[in-house]
Design a protein around this motif. Sequence first.
Motif, PDB file in Angstrom:
ATOM      1  N   GLY A  18       0.814  -1.213   0.000  1.00  0.00           N
ATOM      2  CA  GLY A  18       0.000   0.000   0.000  1.00  0.00           C
ATOM      3  C   GLY A  18       0.842   1.255   0.000  1.00  0.00           C
ATOM      4  O   GLY A  18       0.512   2.240  -0.679  1.00  0.00           O
ATOM      5  N   SER A  19       1.947   1.235   0.739  1.00  0.00           N
ATOM      6  CA  SER A  19       2.798   2.428   0.784  1.00  0.00           C
ATOM      7  C   SER A  19       3.511   2.654  -0.543  1.00  0.00           C
ATOM      8  O   SER A  19       3.735   3.806  -0.935  1.00  0.00           O
ATOM      9  CB  SER A  19       3.793   2.337   1.934  1.00  0.00           C
ATOM     10  N   ILE A  20       3.861   1.601  -1.252  1.00  0.00           N
ATOM     11  CA  ILE A  20       4.467   1.752  -2.576  1.00  0.00           C
ATOM     12  C   ILE A  20       3.465   2.397  -3.535  1.00  0.00           C
ATOM     13  O   ILE A  20       3.791   3.331  -4.271  1.00  0.00           O
ATOM     14  CB  ILE A  20       4.964   0.400  -3.126  1.00  0.00           C
ATOM     15  N   ALA A  21       2.228   1.912  -3.506  1.00  0.00           N
ATOM     16  CA  ALA A  21       1.197   2.486  -4.367  1.00  0.00           C
ATOM     17  C   ALA A  21       0.894   3.928  -3.976  1.00  0.00           C
ATOM     18  O   ALA A  21       0.737   4.799  -4.837  1.00  0.00           O
ATOM     19  CB  ALA A  21      -0.071   1.637  -4.306  1.00  0.00           C
ATOM     20  N   LEU A  22       0.835   4.209  -2.693  1.00  0.00           N
ATOM     21  CA  LEU A  22       0.551   5.559  -2.225  1.00  0.00           C
ATOM     22  C   LEU A  22       1.684   6.522  -2.577  1.00  0.00           C
ATOM     23  O   LEU A  22       1.437   7.655  -3.015  1.00  0.00           O
ATOM     24  CB  LEU A  22       0.300   5.557  -0.719  1.00  0.00           C
ATOM     25  N   LEU A  23       2.922   6.092  -2.398  1.00  0.00           N
ATOM     26  CA  LEU A  23       4.064   6.923  -2.760  1.00  0.00           C
ATOM     27  C   LEU A  23       4.057   7.220  -4.259  1.00  0.00           C
ATOM     28  O   LEU A  23       4.303   8.355  -4.681  1.00  0.00           O
ATOM     29  CB  LEU A  23       5.375   6.243  -2.368  1.00  0.00           C
ATOM     30  N   GLY A  24       3.751   6.215  -5.060  1.00  0.00           N
ATOM     31  CA  GLY A  24       3.669   6.428  -6.506  1.00  0.00           C
ATOM     32  C   GLY A  24       2.573   7.408  -6.866  1.00  0.00           C
ATOM     33  O   GLY A  24       2.760   8.279  -7.728  1.00  0.00           O
ATOM     34  N   LEU A  25       1.421   7.309  -6.202  1.00  0.00           N
ATOM     35  CA  LEU A  25       0.326   8.234  -6.465  1.00  0.00           C
ATOM     36  C   LEU A  25       0.694   9.659  -6.081  1.00  0.00           C
ATOM     37  O   LEU A  25       0.430  10.607  -6.821  1.00  0.00           O
ATOM     38  CB  LEU A  25      -0.928   7.782  -5.717  1.00  0.00           C
ATOM     39  N   VAL A  26       1.338   9.819  -4.935  1.00  0.00           N
ATOM     40  CA  VAL A  26       1.750  11.154  -4.481  1.00  0.00           C
ATOM     41  C   VAL A  26       2.770  11.757  -5.446  1.00  0.00           C
ATOM     42  O   VAL A  26       2.670  12.936  -5.813  1.00  0.00           O
ATOM     43  CB  VAL A  26       2.305  11.087  -3.041  1.00  0.00           C
ATOM     44  N   LEU A  27       3.747  10.970  -5.866  1.00  0.00           N
ATOM     45  CA  LEU A  27       4.751  11.484  -6.809  1.00  0.00           C
ATOM     46  C   LEU A  27       4.121  11.834  -8.146  1.00  0.00           C
ATOM     47  O   LEU A  27       4.435  12.867  -8.743  1.00  0.00           O
ATOM     48  CB  LEU A  27       5.871  10.466  -7.009  1.00  0.00           C
ATOM     49  N   TRP A  28       3.236  10.980  -8.620  1.00  0.00           N
ATOM     50  CA  TRP A  28       2.612  11.222  -9.914  1.00  0.00           C
ATOM     51  C   TRP A  28       1.729  12.467  -9.882  1.00  0.00           C
ATOM     52  O   TRP A  28       1.793  13.303 -10.782  1.00  0.00           O
ATOM     53  CB  TRP A  28       1.809  10.000 -10.340  1.00  0.00           C
ATOM     54  N   LEU A  29       0.933  12.607  -8.847  1.00  0.00           N
ATOM     55  CA  LEU A  29       0.073  13.782  -8.748  1.00  0.00           C
ATOM     56  C   LEU A  29       0.869  15.046  -8.434  1.00  0.00           C
ATOM     57  O   LEU A  29       0.517  16.135  -8.881  1.00  0.00           O
ATOM     58  CB  LEU A  29      -1.006  13.565  -7.679  1.00  0.00           C
ATOM     59  N   GLY A  30       1.926  14.915  -7.637  1.00  0.00           N
ATOM     60  CA  GLY A  30       2.720  16.071  -7.285  1.00  0.00           C
ATOM     61  C   GLY A  30       3.504  16.663  -8.442  1.00  0.00           C
ATOM     62  O   GLY A  30       3.706  17.875  -8.518  1.00  0.00           O
ATOM     63  N   PHE A  31       3.962  15.823  -9.351  1.00  0.00           N
ATOM     64  CA  PHE A  31       4.759  16.295 -10.491  1.00  0.00           C
ATOM     65  C   PHE A  31       4.014  16.216 -11.806  1.00  0.00           C
ATOM     66  O   PHE A  31       4.612  16.295 -12.872  1.00  0.00           O
ATOM     67  CB  PHE A  31       6.059  15.481 -10.581  1.00  0.00           C
TER      68      PHE A  31
END
Length: 63
Positions: A46-59
């Motif tokens: 879940g944290s891998i998916a969440l980190l990916g979502l945050v990075l994708w939305l942030g940039f």
Amino acid sequence: MKELGLGLLIIGLISLVLPLINPNLHYVFLTWIEQWGSAVAWAIRGSIALLGLVLWLGFKNRD
């Protein structure tokens, strides 16, 4: 960073879905996560998916 985030998101989502599709089949790239127990494995996925979502939305809007 947007591409890294998208890659992490896809990998995280795949690792979340695969054990639900066939729980009896052990995947090579997920066995190292299972060594720490079921709850920790789900937290890592879940944290891998969440980190990916945050990075994708942030940039997402940056060039």
